[in-house]
Structure formats: C-alpha cells, structure tokens
Design a protein around this motif. Structure first.
Motif, PDB file in Angstrom:
ATOM      1  N   VAL A 118       1.043  -1.190  -0.125  1.00 25.18           N
ATOM      2  CA  VAL A 118      -0.128   0.101   0.003  1.00 25.18           C
ATOM      3  C   VAL A 118       1.233   1.112  -0.044  1.00 25.18           C
ATOM      4  O   VAL A 118       1.931   1.294   0.848  1.00 25.18           O
ATOM      5  N   SER A 119       0.621   2.395  -0.775  1.00 28.11           N
ATOM      6  CA  SER A 119       1.691   3.306  -0.702  1.00 28.11           C
ATOM      7  C   SER A 119       1.023   4.662  -1.260  1.00 28.11           C
ATOM      8  O   SER A 119      -0.248   4.149  -1.760  1.00 28.11           O
ATOM      9  N   LYS A 120       1.481   5.584  -1.739  1.00 28.43           N
ATOM     10  CA  LYS A 120       0.441   7.267  -1.813  1.00 28.43           C
ATOM     11  C   LYS A 120       0.519   6.704  -2.910  1.00 28.43           C
ATOM     12  O   LYS A 120       2.845   7.149  -3.248  1.00 28.43           O
ATOM     13  N   ASP A 146      25.192  -7.908   8.120  1.00 27.22           N
ATOM     14  CA  ASP A 146      23.572  -8.103   8.348  1.00 27.22           C
ATOM     15  C   ASP A 146      23.632  -7.188   9.270  1.00 27.22           C
ATOM     16  O   ASP A 146      21.725  -6.502   9.340  1.00 27.22           O
ATOM     17  N   ASP A 147      24.450  -5.797  10.382  1.00 19.24           N
ATOM     18  CA  ASP A 147      23.788  -4.714  10.738  1.00 19.24           C
ATOM     19  C   ASP A 147      24.161  -3.743   9.780  1.00 19.24           C
ATOM     20  O   ASP A 147      23.508  -2.450  10.646  1.00 19.24           O
ATOM     21  N   PHE A 148      24.143  -3.539   8.890  1.00 21.32           N
ATOM     22  CA  PHE A 148      24.229  -1.976   7.651  1.00 21.32           C
ATOM     23  C   PHE A 148      22.891  -1.650   7.165  1.00 21.32           C
ATOM     24  O   PHE A 148      22.185  -2.168   6.745  1.00 21.32           O
ATOM     25  N   THR A 149      22.777  -0.616   7.587  1.00 21.83           N
ATOM     26  CA  THR A 149      21.313   0.639   7.111  1.00 21.83           C
ATOM     27  C   THR A 149      21.637   1.539   6.530  1.00 21.83           C
ATOM     28  O   THR A 149      22.375   2.454   7.491  1.00 21.83           O
ATOM     29  N   ILE A 150      21.181   1.916   5.919  1.00 23.43           N
ATOM     30  CA  ILE A 150      20.665   3.369   5.339  1.00 23.43           C
ATOM     31  C   ILE A 150      19.555   4.365   5.640  1.00 23.43           C
ATOM     32  O   ILE A 150      19.008   5.254   5.821  1.00 23.43           O
ATOM     33  N   ALA A 151      18.415   2.720   6.807  1.00 20.27           N
ATOM     34  CA  ALA A 151      17.171   3.625   7.432  1.00 20.27           C
ATOM     35  C   ALA A 151      17.595   4.863   8.215  1.00 20.27           C
ATOM     36  O   ALA A 151      18.185   5.333   8.540  1.00 20.27           O
ATOM     37  N   GLY A 152      16.843   6.377   7.109  1.00 19.10           N
ATOM     38  CA  GLY A 152      17.198   8.388   7.906  1.00 19.10           C
ATOM     39  C   GLY A 152      16.030   8.195   9.088  1.00 19.10           C
ATOM     40  O   GLY A 152      14.995   7.583   9.173  1.00 19.10           O
ATOM     41  N   ASP A 153      16.419   8.694  10.437  1.00 14.82           N
ATOM     42  CA  ASP A 153      16.240   8.797  10.920  1.00 14.82           C
ATOM     43  C   ASP A 153      14.509   9.806  11.241  1.00 14.82           C
ATOM     44  O   ASP A 153      13.821   9.608  11.542  1.00 14.82           O
ATOM     45  N   ASP A 154      14.426  10.773   9.821  1.00 16.05           N
ATOM     46  CA  ASP A 154      12.854  11.632   9.762  1.00 16.05           C
ATOM     47  C   ASP A 154      11.882  10.228   9.244  1.00 16.05           C
ATOM     48  O   ASP A 154      10.837  10.628   9.153  1.00 16.05           O
ATOM     49  N   VAL A 155      11.873   9.413   9.545  1.00 15.96           N
ATOM     50  CA  VAL A 155      11.316   7.963   8.497  1.00 15.96           C
ATOM     51  C   VAL A 155      10.962   7.457   9.742  1.00 15.96           C
ATOM     52  O   VAL A 155      11.537   6.873  10.134  1.00 15.96           O
ATOM     53  N   GLU A 192      -3.085   9.700   3.260  1.00 16.20           N
ATOM     54  CA  GLU A 192      -4.482  11.025   2.296  1.00 16.20           C
ATOM     55  C   GLU A 192      -4.637  11.951   3.398  1.00 16.20           C
ATOM     56  O   GLU A 192      -5.185  13.030   2.976  1.00 16.20           O
ATOM     57  N   GLU A 193      -4.294  12.029   4.418  1.00 12.93           N
ATOM     58  CA  GLU A 193      -4.631  13.257   5.748  1.00 12.93           C
ATOM     59  C   GLU A 193      -3.538  13.715   5.600  1.00 12.93           C
ATOM     60  O   GLU A 193      -4.163  15.366   6.673  1.00 12.93           O
ATOM     61  N   THR A 194      -2.434  13.618   5.886  1.00 13.86           N
ATOM     62  CA  THR A 194      -1.220  14.131   5.686  1.00 13.86           C
ATOM     63  C   THR A 194      -0.449  14.693   5.107  1.00 13.86           C
ATOM     64  O   THR A 194      -0.919  13.764   3.736  1.00 13.86           O
ATOM     65  N   ASP A 195       0.939  15.442   4.969  1.00  6.82           N
ATOM     66  CA  ASP A 195       1.407  15.460   3.791  1.00  6.82           C
ATOM     67  C   ASP A 195       2.869  14.678   3.163  1.00  6.82           C
ATOM     68  O   ASP A 195       3.768  14.158   3.333  1.00  6.82           O
ATOM     69  N   ASN A 196       2.665  13.762   4.672  1.00  4.88           N
ATOM     70  CA  ASN A 196       3.605  12.541   4.678  1.00  4.88           C
ATOM     71  C   ASN A 196       3.760  11.283   3.267  1.00  4.88           C
ATOM     72  O   ASN A 196       2.704  11.358   3.292  1.00  4.88           O
ATOM     73  N   LEU A 219       4.988  -0.821   8.222  1.00  5.28           N
ATOM     74  CA  LEU A 219       4.648  -0.013   7.953  1.00  5.28           C
ATOM     75  C   LEU A 219       5.813   1.200   7.951  1.00  5.28           C
ATOM     76  O   LEU A 219       6.611   1.746   8.608  1.00  5.28           O
ATOM     77  N   ARG A 220       6.019   2.916   7.179  1.00  6.02           N
ATOM     78  CA  ARG A 220       6.875   3.406   7.048  1.00  6.02           C
ATOM     79  C   ARG A 220       6.593   4.782   6.223  1.00  6.02           C
ATOM     80  O   ARG A 220       5.216   4.653   5.438  1.00  6.02           O
ATOM     81  N   PHE A 221       6.640   5.544   7.306  1.00  7.39           N
ATOM     82  CA  PHE A 221       6.140   7.071   6.791  1.00  7.39           C
ATOM     83  C   PHE A 221       6.994   8.313   6.504  1.00  7.39           C
ATOM     84  O   PHE A 221       7.918   7.902   8.352  1.00  7.39           O
ATOM     85  N   GLY A 222       6.956   9.705   6.389  1.00 10.75           N
ATOM     86  CA  GLY A 222       8.043  10.611   6.549  1.00 10.75           C
ATOM     87  C   GLY A 222       7.768  11.135   5.468  1.00 10.75           C
ATOM     88  O   GLY A 222       7.261  11.816   4.411  1.00 10.75           O
ATOM     89  N   PRO A 223       8.662  12.864   5.545  1.00  6.55           N
ATOM     90  CA  PRO A 223       8.387  13.129   4.574  1.00  6.55           C
ATOM     91  C   PRO A 223       8.734  13.904   2.906  1.00  6.55           C
ATOM     92  O   PRO A 223       9.248  14.379   2.350  1.00  6.55           O
ATOM     93  N   ARG A 224       9.942  12.603   2.764  1.00 11.44           N
ATOM     94  CA  ARG A 224      10.366  12.154   1.722  1.00 11.44           C
ATOM     95  C   ARG A 224       9.730  10.793   0.909  1.00 11.44           C
ATOM     96  O   ARG A 224       9.435  10.194   1.226  1.00 11.44           O
TER      97      ARG A 224
END
Length: 530
Positions: free
Chosen positions: A181-183, A416-425, A451-455, A476-481
């Motif tokens: 499910v994606s915006k 296995d410990d490598f990730t580039i997940a951002g703190d803004d998400v 649908e109800e926010t700018d995320n 689930l993920r949501f964020g500004p980008r």
C-alpha cells in the motif's frame, strides 16, 4: 480538467483501476497474488462503474487460466478491447493463446503480478521466473517497480499496444508491489481519454472478424510459405520500441511523470552501475543516492521495456564512464551460460563493440547476479555488497545475494547490521495472526496517514504461506520524502505485538533500534506482564 486524487492503494488496485477503465472485457481466473485485480474489476462492473467510453466492462470468470486466455483471444478477434490478470503457473497456461495473439498482431495487455514458478517446490511468492518463461512468445514485456509505476504503466502499455499491434505483458513484483500500500496519484478519466487514441481503438475494432469485411486469419501453412510469413512480422517489432517511447513521452506531457525505456539514476560519471528491473530497482536507487552523497561514483539503470529489448536505447542510457556492470536477474535458468537479462546485456555490448560503435572509454566488465527468488529479501546490505563486489579488481561473476550458499559458494558476503534507514522516517513493525485484524487495522492507519497528512507512506504486509492463523508482520513507513525502500523494516523505531504468546515464540525486539517504543497487547495488568 478534473483534479487528480492522491490515494493510498496497493499495486493490484492501482493496476486494475486503469485496466477496468480502458477495456471492454476482462476474462479472469484467480491465482495468488493477482486475484485482487480480477476481484476489483468484477466488483466495479457489478456496481455499474463504466469505462472511459461510458460502457460497463463485461467481467467473465472462466474455469481455468487457459480458458481465460482463450476467451481473451476470441474477444479480441471480435474487436473488443480485452485484458486479463494472472501470475506464475496461470501465465504458463496462457502460453498457447499468447503465441496466437502475438502472431496475429493483435493489440492486448495482460497484467501480471510476477510470481515464482513451481520447480522443486511450489511457492506463492514473487520473482521473475514466470515472466522469463514467456519472453519467447513475442509479447512486449514492460516492467513496473512501484505502485505508482504499476498504475502509470497500465496506461502506457495500452497506448503502446494499440499503436504497435504488439501485445504486452505489463508486470510488477508479486506481493512486494502487488500488495504494498503506497501513496500515489490516480489518473483521471479525462487523462485516460486524452491518452488513449480513439483512432487506434477504431482501427482495432475494424480488424475484428466480420462477414462484412472478410479476411483470412489463423491458417495452416506448409514449408513453402511458413518461414517467409513468420519473418514478415519483423518490421512491427523493429518499430515497437519507438511506439513505447512515443507513449511515454505523451504520458509525461499530460501527467508530468517521465519514463524512458531505460531510466538511469546516479552520478553522470559513474564507474560502477547495477542493471535491474522491477521493485529491486527502487532499493538500488535508494542506495545509489546514499553512496553518491558520500562521493562514490555509482548508478543504477532501471529496465522498463524488457521486450523488445532496444540495444540502442540501452547503450545510450549508460554513462560512457562505466567500467563495471552488475546485471541482476530475479530468476534462475539452470544450464544456461547466464540468466536472461545478463545475456541480453552481454549481447548488446558485444554487438556494439564488434560493429565499431562502442561509446565507452574502456569496455565495461560485466558480471551477473541472482537475487530475490520467491520474495527473498533484497535490502540495503545486499545492494551495498553488490557495489562492493564491483569495486574488486576481479568481481565475482554468476553470484547470488541474500542467501548463504554453502554448496556451490556463489553467494556474496553481507554485513547484516548495515542500514541506511533515515531518522526522519517512521519505521514500525506490528506482529499478529492471520485474520486477527492486525493487517486490516494497519492498512487503515497507513491510509489515514498517507491521505490526510503531507507524509509519504508505505505499508507492506508479510504473510505466512498458511495465511489465516499464520503469523503476519505489518511493515509501515512514513515520512517527509519519497519512500523507495522495497524491503522489510529491519531497524524499527516502533514495534507492536498484538498476540501476547509471541513474546515467548519469537525474538520480537530483534529489529528494534536503541530507544524504540514497544507496545504489547497483554491480558495481564502492567505490574504482572513482565
């Protein structure tokens, strides 16, 4: 012009939304994970929803996938715009009709949520083995890598087939895209009316078999004529890529989202490039942006039009600075010198070089790799490992990524410990059981947020093959980008567990980051729970 809606839907609904509005007939038969597309079309027609010409499409459920494809073939010969939705063994059962539809130069689109073929075992999950099993039928193969792309390519493939008369399989990754499910932004009926050429639709209808316009079609031929007649199709295939380019350009002008046969993302002077199609391209895109920000000269080439493979457009899209290439196939072709996309890339580069038309400063080293069979994870650490392999003086060829191959030793090492997940998400995991309401509640939550926010928002739902009663994990993920992570959440800042017994069965907190919030549905008071 009607304003476009931004909605949270999955890849199946995004595709069916377009297919139902630009066809007269849908001949369907359910197979996981494509069933929802046929179900949506059936529901919409039952409600009386019309296509862009004001007609309620006929949706007919047949008794097998072979019957569905034969019904499509017959309906097309009667001049109706007709489609179907399928995957895996279902697509294989359609192969006889696919040969006929392509051989008779009949415009059509099949929408396929690409899924594993049963070999040593059956699997309901996703890869490209079914798509590669039909690449010899003469159908165009057009790939989508995200929910928005699946929506858009459903339209572009119809535009291209009407113009070229080459039938198309529009495909996207089963579960990873079909159920994510994606915006995304919905095309309006006005958009579709503008993009679907009524003159080409009329031409398709005029080619219908009719006693008023007698033609002969589907004959039997002997050795004196068959070979020549078979080669007569060549000009249509030579022109096909140009028609897809025209469709993509017209789509971009109308909608503002631009696509090309091969879309390159990364450093314009990249030395290491990964070539890939489907949802895996989005994961590589995310890593390329991250590595480029840190000064590495890397890029990714996303394959949109896989068949007919346009060597000239492919070579034009690659930076001339490219020295090393990893071609990633989401299928295994035992006994072959290499997997399908790898062989196409090798052939295109070789023919360009032998013709004296190579564009590269130094002829690139090409290696092939396999990933993601049966929806096996394809994440940050795996993409990083592929680029690290390319950085080696002699990169490993015919490698696998995402598994530990202790038999034939094809696998690349991974951190296995490598990730580039951002703190803004926001990255959330929710554990439940099939049919306990966890997935439904999370779908509602992520839709409201999207649908109800700018995320930007994304929801992916991991099912046990047993489905009802099996473990489900909602990611689930949501964020500004924009969210391009087409992989599971492995560094969650929120974890919810809806089944108390799971804390004794699973390592629920293994994917929690430092300081994450843990919400436990407990039948005991808080002072007794722990």
């Amino acid at each position: 012009m009607a304003e476009r809606q931004t909605v949270m839907i999955d890849g199946n609904e995004a595709t069916a939304s377009v297919a139902h509005r630009i066809n007269d007939v849908c001949a369907i038969y359910p197979i996981t994970p494509s069933s929802n597309m046929g179900e949506f079309a059936d529901e919409w027609s039952a409600r009386g929803q019309t296509n862009i010409w004001g007609i309620v499409p006929d949706v007919i459920e047949m008794q097998s996938e072979g019957g569905a494809s034969a019904a499509v073939h017959g309906s097309l010969q009667a001049g109706a715009l007709t489609t179907t939705f399928t995957a895996s063994q279902g697509l294989l059962l359609m192969i006889p009709s696919m040969y006929k539809i392509a051989g008779e130069l009949t415009s059509a689109v099949f929408h396929v949520s690409a899924r594993t073929l049963a070999t040593h075992a059956l699997s309901i999950f996703g890869d490209h083995s079914d798509i590669n099993a039909v690449r010899q039928t003469g159908w165009g193969l057009l790939a989508s890598g995200s929910v928005q792309e699946a929506h858009d390519m459903a339209c572009i493939s119809q535009m291209a087939t009407l113009a070229s008369r080459i039938p198309f399989v529009h495909f996207f990754d089963g579960f990873r895209t079909s159920h994510e499910v994606s915006k995304m932004e919905l095309l309006t009926d006005d958009d579709l009316r503008h993009l679907i050429d009524d003159d080409l639709v009329r031409a398709h209808r005029d080619r219908a078999l009719s006693p008023d316009r007698p033609v002969i079609r589907g004959t039997s031929q002997n050795p004196d004529t068959f070979f020549q007649a078979r080669e007569a199709i060549n000009p249509f295939y030579e022109a096909c890529a140009g028609h897809v380019v025209d469709a993509m350009e017209a789509f971009g002008k109308r909608v503002g989202r631009e696509y090309h046969l091969f879309d390159y993302v990364g450093d314009p002077d990249a030395e290491r490039v990964v070539i890939i199609m489907g949802s895996g391209a989005e994961a590589v895109h995310e890593m390329v942006d991250w590595l480029n920000e840190r000064g590495e000269k890397v890029g990714v080439l996303k394959v949109r039009l896989y068949r007919p493979f346009s060597a000239s457009d492919f070579l034009e899209a690659l930076p001339t600075s490219t020295t090393k290439i990893a071609v990633m196939d989401r299928t295994k072709e035992p006994g072959s010198l290499g997997d399908p996309l790898y062989l196409d890339v090798i052939t295109a580069l070789h023919e360009s070089r032998t013709a004296g038309a190579s564009r590269f400063k130094n002829e690139p080293v090409v290696v092939g790799g396999r990933y993601g069979l049966s929806s096996k994870e394809f994440n940050d650490t795996m993409v990083k490992s592929i680029f690290d392999n390319l950085a080696e003086e002699k990169p490993k060829n015919h490698f696998t990524i995402g598994i530990v191959d202790d038999i034939s030793h094809t696998s690349l090492p991974m951190d296995d410990d490598f990730t580039i997940a951002g703190d803004d998400v926001f990255r959330g995991l929710f554990y439940g059981l099939g049919s306990d309401g966890t997935v439904g509640a999370n779908k509602n939550s992520i839709k409201i947020i999207g649908e109800e926010t700018d995320n930007y928002a994304q929801g992916y739902f991991q099912y046990d093959a047993k489905k009802s009663g099996g473990i489900t994990v909602s990611h689930l993920r949501f964020g500004p980008r924009p969210i391009r992570h087409t992989c599971l959440v492995t560094s969650a800042n929120f974890i919810g567990c809806h089944q108390f017994s799971m804390v004794e069965q699973y390592d629920i907190l293994s994917n929690a980051v430092e300081g994450a919030t843990f919400l436990l549905n407990s039948p005991y008071p808080s002072d007794e729970t722990w």
